[in-house]
Design a protein around this motif. Structure first.
Motif, mmCIF file in Angstrom:
data_model
loop_
_atom_site.group_PDB
_atom_site.id
_atom_site.type_symbol
_atom_site.label_atom_id
_atom_site.label_comp_id
_atom_site.label_asym_id
_atom_site.label_seq_id
_atom_site.Cartn_x
_atom_site.Cartn_y
_atom_site.Cartn_z
ATOM 1 N N CYS A 220 112.235 55.051 70.363
ATOM 2 C CA CYS A 220 112.195 53.975 69.369
ATOM 3 C C CYS A 220 113.117 52.870 69.844
ATOM 4 C CB CYS A 220 112.658 54.520 68.013
ATOM 5 S SG CYS A 220 113.115 53.241 66.832
ATOM 6 N N CYS A 223 116.337 52.759 67.009
ATOM 7 C CA CYS A 223 117.385 53.791 66.916
ATOM 8 C C CYS A 223 117.415 54.672 68.158
ATOM 9 C CB CYS A 223 117.173 54.645 65.676
ATOM 10 S SG CYS A 223 115.737 55.750 65.802
ATOM 11 N N VAL A 225 115.619 57.069 69.150
ATOM 12 C CA VAL A 225 115.221 58.477 69.044
ATOM 13 C C VAL A 225 114.017 58.698 69.972
ATOM 14 C CG1 VAL A 225 113.581 58.243 67.125
ATOM 15 C CG2 VAL A 225 114.848 60.375 67.411
ATOM 16 N N CYS A 244 109.025 54.838 62.485
ATOM 17 C CA CYS A 244 109.948 55.767 63.156
ATOM 18 C C CYS A 244 110.447 56.768 62.117
ATOM 19 C CB CYS A 244 111.124 55.003 63.753
ATOM 20 S SG CYS A 244 112.427 56.080 64.374
ATOM 21 N N CYS A 247 114.627 56.074 61.844
ATOM 22 C CA CYS A 247 115.183 54.839 61.276
ATOM 23 C C CYS A 247 114.202 54.116 60.355
ATOM 24 C CB CYS A 247 115.659 53.899 62.389
ATOM 25 S SG CYS A 247 114.338 53.118 63.341
HETATM 26 ZN ZN LIG Z 1 113.890 54.494 65.099
#
Ligand SMILES: [Zn+2]
Length: 255
Positions: A220, A223, A225, A244, A247
């Motif tokens: 992402c 964030c 991830v 996401c 986030c």
């Molecule tokens: Zn994210």
């Protein structure tokens, strides 16, 4: 009676909504996000201005208080000098008085006592004279330092005035750009359906101006991830908007 054809009562936005694909919607959102990012950035810059101005005032205050300290120091020295000069004057008068008394003395003993007294006073006086000379030097140095400090304060005031003017014109410039961007934004929001726009704006305000982010590699872009391959695939296909999981930002793929 015949049916009126050719003029549809359907509002243009509804028509747009009907025909708009998720891919088109995402493209519109990407453009909107780019404008919103600038808007947030400019607003952030505006919010930082009061602290910047305060910091400049603090700088002046520091030089100012150092100037005051030097003024106080100079006053102290001048007072010290005055007191010592008065003391010296009194003791010099005493010496003169005792010296005239010497002529009126009858006994040797009295003479010796008074002579001792005079010698003591003269010794005190030479110490006082030395002290006064030292204080004179200190006063000279303090006056010089004070003069330099005053000059520095004037220079600082001028510099800070220039800085403040610069900040002020930056503020005006940002205000102008913000107004332009807000106008631009008004022409863009109708290109996103109300429900998506509402969600987008909620994320935008909750996530500091970043609601829609690109996928970066397998992560992402908001964030960072790691995103599963299946999700990345869904993002690429652009059949629906993917959020996401960590986030909650909207995701898109730049491929
Ligand atoms: Zn994210």
């Amino acid at each position: 009676m015949h049916k009126v054809t050719g003029s549809s009562p359907v509002p243009p936005t509804m028509k747009k909504k009907e025909i708009m694909s998720v891919a088109e919607l995402l493209n519109n959102l990407i453009e909107l996000q780019s404008v919103d990012e600038d808007i947030f950035d400019f607003k952030r810059q505006l919010n930082e201005i009061p602290a910047k101005l305060k910091a400049l005032d603090d700088e002046i205050e520091t030089v100012n208080s150092s100037l005051k300290e030097r003024q106080e120091e100079l006053k102290r020295l001048q007072l010290d000098r005055k007191n010592k000069e008065m003391d010296l004057g009194e003791k010099e008068n005493a010496v003169k008085k005792y010296q005239t008394q010497l002529y009126q003395i009858k006994t040797n003993n009295e003479y010796t006592v008074l002579e001792k007294e005079i010698a003591g006073l003269k010794a005190d006086n030479s110490v006082l004279e030395e002290d006064i000379l030292i204080i004179f030097d200190k006063i000279e140095a303090a006056e010089k330092a004070l003069g330099e400090q005053k000059k520095k304060l004037e220079e600082e005031k001028k510099r800070i005035e220039r800085e403040k003017k610069k900040i002020d014109s930056e503020k005006q410039e940002i205000g102008k750009k913000l107004a332009e961007l807000e106008e631009k934004r008004k022409t863009m929001t109708p290109l996103v359906d109300k429900e998506t726009l509402r969600r987008y704006e909620r994320i935008l305000h909750g996530k500091d101006g970043l609601a829609l982010v690109p996928v970066k590699g397998e992560n992402c872009g908001g964030c960072f991830v790691n995103l599963p391959p299946q999700i990345i695939n869904e993002i690429r296909i652009r059949e629906k908007i993917i959020y996401c999981e960590r986030c909650a930002r909207m995701l898109y793929s730049e491929d």
